[in-house]
Scaffold this motif. Structure first.
Motif, PDB file in Angstrom:
ATOM      1  N   TRP A 343      35.528 -18.775 -18.490  1.00 60.15           N
ATOM      2  CA  TRP A 343      36.907 -18.221 -18.032  1.00 60.15           C
ATOM      3  C   TRP A 343      36.473 -17.636 -16.648  1.00 60.15           C
ATOM      4  CZ3 TRP A 343      37.909 -20.504 -22.182  1.00 60.15           C
ATOM      5  CH2 TRP A 343      39.396 -20.422 -22.668  1.00 60.15           C
ATOM      6  N   ALA A 344      35.401 -16.965 -16.468  1.00 58.86           N
ATOM      7  CA  ALA A 344      34.981 -16.304 -15.110  1.00 58.86           C
ATOM      8  C   ALA A 344      34.512 -17.535 -14.077  1.00 58.86           C
ATOM      9  CB  ALA A 344      33.898 -15.445 -15.316  1.00 58.86           C
ATOM     10  N   ILE A 345      33.798 -18.316 -14.462  1.00 54.80           N
ATOM     11  CA  ILE A 345      33.327 -19.362 -13.654  1.00 54.80           C
ATOM     12  C   ILE A 345      34.492 -20.184 -13.184  1.00 54.80           C
ATOM     13  CG2 ILE A 345      31.003 -19.130 -14.371  1.00 54.80           C
ATOM     14  CD1 ILE A 345      31.155 -21.842 -15.497  1.00 54.80           C
ATOM     15  N   ALA A 346      35.447 -20.352 -13.985  1.00 55.17           N
ATOM     16  CA  ALA A 346      36.504 -21.155 -13.713  1.00 55.17           C
ATOM     17  C   ALA A 346      37.574 -20.530 -12.704  1.00 55.17           C
ATOM     18  CB  ALA A 346      37.266 -21.639 -14.947  1.00 55.17           C
ATOM     19  N   LYS A 347      37.342 -19.179 -12.627  1.00 56.93           N
ATOM     20  CA  LYS A 347      38.263 -18.419 -11.967  1.00 56.93           C
ATOM     21  C   LYS A 347      39.549 -18.632 -12.755  1.00 56.93           C
ATOM     22  CE  LYS A 347      37.715 -17.478  -7.598  1.00 56.93           C
ATOM     23  NZ  LYS A 347      36.475 -16.298  -7.585  1.00 56.93           N
ATOM     24  N   SER A 348      39.489 -18.517 -13.962  1.00 60.10           N
ATOM     25  CA  SER A 348      41.084 -18.560 -14.691  1.00 60.10           C
ATOM     26  C   SER A 348      41.519 -16.834 -14.558  1.00 60.10           C
ATOM     27  CB  SER A 348      40.686 -18.542 -16.105  1.00 60.10           C
ATOM     28  OG  SER A 348      41.798 -18.400 -16.897  1.00 60.10           O
ATOM     29  N   PRO A 349      42.814 -16.491 -14.603  1.00 62.81           N
ATOM     30  CA  PRO A 349      43.398 -15.391 -14.823  1.00 62.81           C
ATOM     31  C   PRO A 349      42.487 -14.797 -16.200  1.00 62.81           C
ATOM     32  CG  PRO A 349      45.214 -16.676 -14.323  1.00 62.81           C
ATOM     33  CD  PRO A 349      44.037 -17.656 -14.654  1.00 62.81           C
ATOM     34  N   LEU A 350      42.299 -13.415 -15.903  1.00 64.56           N
ATOM     35  CA  LEU A 350      41.595 -12.772 -16.986  1.00 64.56           C
ATOM     36  C   LEU A 350      42.468 -11.991 -17.793  1.00 64.56           C
ATOM     37  CD1 LEU A 350      38.049 -11.919 -15.562  1.00 64.56           C
ATOM     38  CD2 LEU A 350      38.851 -13.942 -16.584  1.00 64.56           C
ATOM     39  N   TYR A 351      43.061 -12.209 -19.013  1.00 60.08           N
ATOM     40  CA  TYR A 351      44.074 -11.374 -19.437  1.00 60.08           C
ATOM     41  C   TYR A 351      43.694 -11.506 -21.211  1.00 60.08           C
ATOM     42  CZ  TYR A 351      46.609 -15.914 -19.976  1.00 60.08           C
ATOM     43  OH  TYR A 351      47.021 -17.023 -20.232  1.00 60.08           O
ATOM     44  N   THR A 352      43.499 -10.554 -21.712  1.00 64.04           N
ATOM     45  CA  THR A 352      43.166 -10.544 -23.095  1.00 64.04           C
ATOM     46  C   THR A 352      44.361 -10.381 -23.814  1.00 64.04           C
ATOM     47  OG1 THR A 352      41.876  -9.314 -24.556  1.00 64.04           O
ATOM     48  CG2 THR A 352      42.514  -8.253 -22.954  1.00 64.04           C
ATOM     49  N   GLY A 353      44.258 -10.857 -25.066  1.00 60.64           N
ATOM     50  CA  GLY A 353      45.066 -10.782 -26.317  1.00 60.64           C
ATOM     51  C   GLY A 353      44.717  -9.835 -27.378  1.00 60.64           C
ATOM     52  N   ASP A 354      43.445  -9.206 -27.127  1.00 57.65           N
ATOM     53  CA  ASP A 354      43.069  -8.369 -28.210  1.00 57.65           C
ATOM     54  C   ASP A 354      44.028  -7.078 -28.151  1.00 57.65           C
ATOM     55  OD1 ASP A 354      40.740  -9.708 -29.046  1.00 57.65           O
ATOM     56  OD2 ASP A 354      39.927  -9.546 -26.920  1.00 57.65           O
ATOM     57  N   ASP A 355      43.789  -6.455 -29.515  1.00 59.21           N
ATOM     58  CA  ASP A 355      44.133  -5.211 -29.601  1.00 59.21           C
ATOM     59  C   ASP A 355      43.304  -4.184 -28.830  1.00 59.21           C
ATOM     60  OD1 ASP A 355      45.124  -2.486 -30.480  1.00 59.21           O
ATOM     61  OD2 ASP A 355      45.303  -3.329 -32.655  1.00 59.21           O
ATOM     62  N   LEU A 356      43.732  -3.401 -27.751  1.00 58.75           N
ATOM     63  CA  LEU A 356      43.099  -2.935 -26.795  1.00 58.75           C
ATOM     64  C   LEU A 356      42.693  -1.444 -27.443  1.00 58.75           C
ATOM     65  CD1 LEU A 356      44.695  -3.513 -23.553  1.00 58.75           C
ATOM     66  CD2 LEU A 356      42.858  -4.816 -24.500  1.00 58.75           C
ATOM     67  N   THR A 357      43.637  -1.221 -28.528  1.00 65.03           N
ATOM     68  CA  THR A 357      42.936   0.224 -29.034  1.00 65.03           C
ATOM     69  C   THR A 357      41.881   0.123 -30.309  1.00 65.03           C
ATOM     70  OG1 THR A 357      44.461  -0.119 -31.286  1.00 65.03           O
ATOM     71  CG2 THR A 357      45.531   0.842 -29.266  1.00 65.03           C
ATOM     72  N   LYS A 358      41.372  -1.259 -30.339  1.00 63.69           N
ATOM     73  CA  LYS A 358      40.272  -1.454 -31.224  1.00 63.69           C
ATOM     74  C   LYS A 358      39.329  -2.369 -30.730  1.00 63.69           C
ATOM     75  CE  LYS A 358      43.326  -1.030 -35.245  1.00 63.69           C
ATOM     76  NZ  LYS A 358      44.141  -1.719 -36.481  1.00 63.69           N
ATOM     77  N   LEU A 359      39.041  -2.298 -29.506  1.00 61.30           N
ATOM     78  CA  LEU A 359      38.145  -2.969 -29.063  1.00 61.30           C
ATOM     79  C   LEU A 359      36.538  -2.606 -29.474  1.00 61.30           C
ATOM     80  CD1 LEU A 359      39.260  -2.986 -25.055  1.00 61.30           C
ATOM     81  CD2 LEU A 359      39.438  -4.783 -26.876  1.00 61.30           C
ATOM     82  N   ASP A 360      35.806  -3.546 -30.001  1.00 59.59           N
ATOM     83  CA  ASP A 360      34.362  -2.996 -30.295  1.00 59.59           C
ATOM     84  C   ASP A 360      33.605  -2.829 -29.011  1.00 59.59           C
ATOM     85  OD1 ASP A 360      33.227  -5.675 -29.698  1.00 59.59           O
ATOM     86  OD2 ASP A 360      33.890  -6.216 -31.833  1.00 59.59           O
ATOM     87  N   GLY A 361      32.240  -2.352 -29.281  1.00 57.98           N
ATOM     88  CA  GLY A 361      31.403  -2.154 -28.048  1.00 57.98           C
ATOM     89  C   GLY A 361      31.087  -3.426 -27.346  1.00 57.98           C
ATOM     90  N   TYR A 362      30.712  -4.500 -28.131  1.00 61.14           N
ATOM     91  CA  TYR A 362      30.363  -5.509 -27.685  1.00 61.14           C
ATOM     92  C   TYR A 362      31.406  -6.185 -26.773  1.00 61.14           C
ATOM     93  CZ  TYR A 362      28.299 -10.222 -26.822  1.00 61.14           C
ATOM     94  OH  TYR A 362      27.837 -11.441 -26.262  1.00 61.14           O
ATOM     95  N   GLY A 363      32.582  -6.218 -27.590  1.00 54.36           N
ATOM     96  CA  GLY A 363      33.902  -6.612 -26.725  1.00 54.36           C
ATOM     97  C   GLY A 363      34.023  -5.916 -25.242  1.00 54.36           C
ATOM     98  N   LEU A 364      34.101  -4.727 -25.634  1.00 53.39           N
ATOM     99  CA  LEU A 364      34.264  -3.949 -24.376  1.00 53.39           C
ATOM    100  C   LEU A 364      33.234  -4.273 -22.997  1.00 53.39           C
ATOM    101  CD1 LEU A 364      36.240  -1.555 -23.084  1.00 53.39           C
ATOM    102  CD2 LEU A 364      34.388  -0.067 -23.881  1.00 53.39           C
TER     103      LEU A 364
END
Length: 600
Positions: A343-364
């Motif tokens: 996603w980053a190298i393609a320069k796609s929009p970066l929008y997550t669909g995750d539950d932002l209240t429950k991000l784990d450490g690695y995901g963050l």
């Protein structure tokens, strides 16, 4: 993404003729490209934020307790807004995008105002859409909303519903008399823009969104694309009308269109919108948000053809980036990093669909890596493959400062080493290497980087050349000294060197480039310039030896040339290199460039 009440949103099948998910955007006062340099213009950079669809569409336990897509409520949007502001805003995530269903109840019954415009379902959004936008803005964020293209069937009202601020116009005046349907689900009547009333209807919708304070619109089910083709599903006029309508509001609204758009209309999408989905939904419609196979891995094949179309004012949208919560996402750590890397190298929009209240450490850590975000948001161009689209592949882009962004991918189901030879970047010798994910300078490398990667694993580097330019000898495919077999033939090609190429390489068609001379024996990374409107495989061999099949990524159309480098073992002296279509269809070949020395 959304599903009408009379249609079931299926699991991801066939890349899902009825599965939709669009990313929304905002429009400018003129075609997006005209505002590319304006700092306040929508889509000067790929947008970043959060979208509701991934959680709405998942069967992950507890997400949709009141039925499919029931996650979408005012309370949940505000909760995610607050979490975005607290955790991700400082890294550039600013959009909170409300997806399909905000005007429908849990049985998918819609709400419309007196002018056939969608209005919020009172149970889902009891305080209305303006109140939600106000809360989002109070957090220093931007508000996004969603609509399907066309006049929804339920809004037609026997053709008697008046159009806002359009005296004498009704819904009967804005659609075709035979009530032909449109969009990816056939859930709407096709708008007839030969009638003056029709633009006024779109104007009224845009006015409503602007008055509520929305900064982004995802227009979904747009064709050609969304797995539909033909006149009924040609919505170019709709997208143009939306751009005009948004401009008339005076509010800068990012217009994003969805889904799996037809690349043959890339010029239209670039002219009238700020972003376009290049593929179907990334969601798996299963008990997680996504899965590797459904369809994160597909983006590696589907993205390259679109690369040249991305730039300030409009970006290739790869869909939601769901890497923030391992158990909910349904991916390994390696897959999550690979997903974010592409996603980053393609320069796609970066929008997550995750539950932002429950991000784990690695995901963050993935979502907030400043060096990786800078690849997406900075002045680096989008990358594309510099090797064939084989299980182990390398993508790269040359940056304005002369460095390269280089990504290594192992898409195989087992661990494997992946090598980025500097000759594929156009130079040899030494280079300084920085690991972007780990924020680590790796010192100097000579001629290549090799990394042992897990299944579906990746690495991301900045490579700064310290060596010399690669020297090569070129050979044109159409040269009279070459040998063509089967259907192979020379054809005109304005983008090709020499103005010619060899095509019709199918069902046994073969090109043999003769008299390839090298001074010493060894394996050479031969750069192949080719044309291919879709991803195609070709068998490559030298001197009647054994062949290796390589899949060349799409160049986007049959008039554009790209290059990949393939390893070919040559003997000292004169050689022949053969491109054989075998039993399938191969790309057209423009030329090859053979390094003056083998791989060291």
């Amino acid at each position: 993404m959304w599903s009408p009440s009379y249609s079931v949103l299926p699991a991801h099948g066939l890349r899902a003729a009825v599965v939709l998910a669009l990313t929304a955007g905002m429009t400018t006062l003129a075609p997006a490209a005209a505002h590319a340099d304006a700092p306040s213009a929508p889509a000067a950079k790929p947008y970043m934020g959060w979208s509701s669809w991934s959680m709405q569409s998942s069967k992950y336990p507890g997400l949709n307790p009141d039925g499919d897509y029931s996650y979408l409520t005012e309370a949940n949007v505000l909760k995610q807004t607050d979490a975005l502001a607290a955790k991700l805003k400082k890294y550039g995530y600013t959009y909170v995008n409300i997806d399909a269903g905000w005007w429908r109840d849990n049985t998918w019954k819609p709400e419309f105002d007196a002018y056939a415009r969608q209005k919020p379902d009172p149970a889902r959004f009891p305080h209305g859409m303006k109140s939600v936008a106000d809360h989002i803005h109070a957090k220093g964020l931007k508000a996004g909303i969603y609509l399907p293209v066309g006049l929804e069937k339920e809004a037609y009202g026997d053709g008697r519903v008046p159009i806002w601020h359009a005296d004498g116009c009704t819904t009967a005046d804005i659609v075709y008399g035979d009530l032909r349907t449109t969009n990816g689900w056939d859930s709407a009547y096709k708008l007839d823009f030969s009638e003056p009333c029709t633009q006024k209807y779109v104007d009224s919708q845009a006015r409503s969104l602007a008055d509520w304070g929305y900064d982004f619109l995802k227009l979904d089910g747009v064709g050609p694309g969304s797995f539909k083709s033909g006149d009924n599903y040609d919505n170019v006029a709709d997208v143009a009308a939306w751009q005009k309508a948004i401009a008339a509001t005076g509010r800068p609204i990012h217009l994003e269109i969805s889904w799996s758009l037809d690349i043959g209309h890339a010029a239209d999408w670039k002219k009238y919108s700020n972003g376009w989905r290049v593929d179907t939904d990334v969601e798996c419609y299963c008990n997680t948000l996504v899965s590797w196979e459904n369809s994160v891995d597909d983006r590696f094949d589907d993205t390259p053809g679109w690369t040249k179309h991305a730039g300030p004012g409009g970006w290739n949208d790869l869909d939601s980036l769901d890497v923030g919560h391992g158990a909910m996402d349904g991916l390994t750590k390696a897959e999550r990093q690979t997903y974010a890397t592409l996603w980053a190298i393609a320069k796609s929009p970066l929008y997550t669909g995750d539950d932002l209240t429950k991000l784990d450490g690695y995901g963050l850590s993935l979502l907030t890596n400043k060096e990786v975000i800078a690849v997406d948001q900075g002045d680096t161009p989008p990358a594309r493959p510099v090797t064939p689209s084989d299980p182990q592949q390398v993508w790269a882009a040359k940056n304005p400062d002369g460095s390269y962004t280089v990504a290594l991918f192992n898409l195989a189901d087992a661990p494997s080493a992946v090598t980025a030879d500097f000759s594929t970047l156009g130079f040899t010798g030494k280079a300084a290497v920085r690991d972007l994910w780990n924020h680590e300078n790796l010192g100097s490398a000579t001629n290549r980087i090799t990394e042992a990667l897990p299944a579906h694993g990746s690495r991301l580097f900045t490579v700064t050349p310290r060596g010399s330019a690669l020297r090569t000898t070129g050979y044109e495919a159409e040269s009279a000294g070459n040998t063509l077999s089967g259907n192979a033939s020379v054809a005109d090609c304005s983008a090709c060197s020499g103005g010619k190429k060899v095509g019709n390489l199918y069902l046994g068609g073969e090109l043999r480039i003769d008299d390839v001379v090298v001074a010493e024996a060894g394996t050479y990374l031969v750069r192949v310039a080719y044309v291919s409107g879709d991803a195609r495989s070709v068998d490559v061999s030298a001197n009647s030896g054994g062949s290796t099949s390589h899949k060349f990524p799409s160049t986007g159309d049959w008039g554009s040339v790209e290059t990949v480098s393939v390893p070919v073992t040559l003997r000292a002296g004169t050689n022949s290199i053969t491109f054989d279509s075998g039993s399938g269809y191969a790309p057209d070949i423009d030329r090859i460039d053979v390094p003056t020395a083998p791989r060291r």
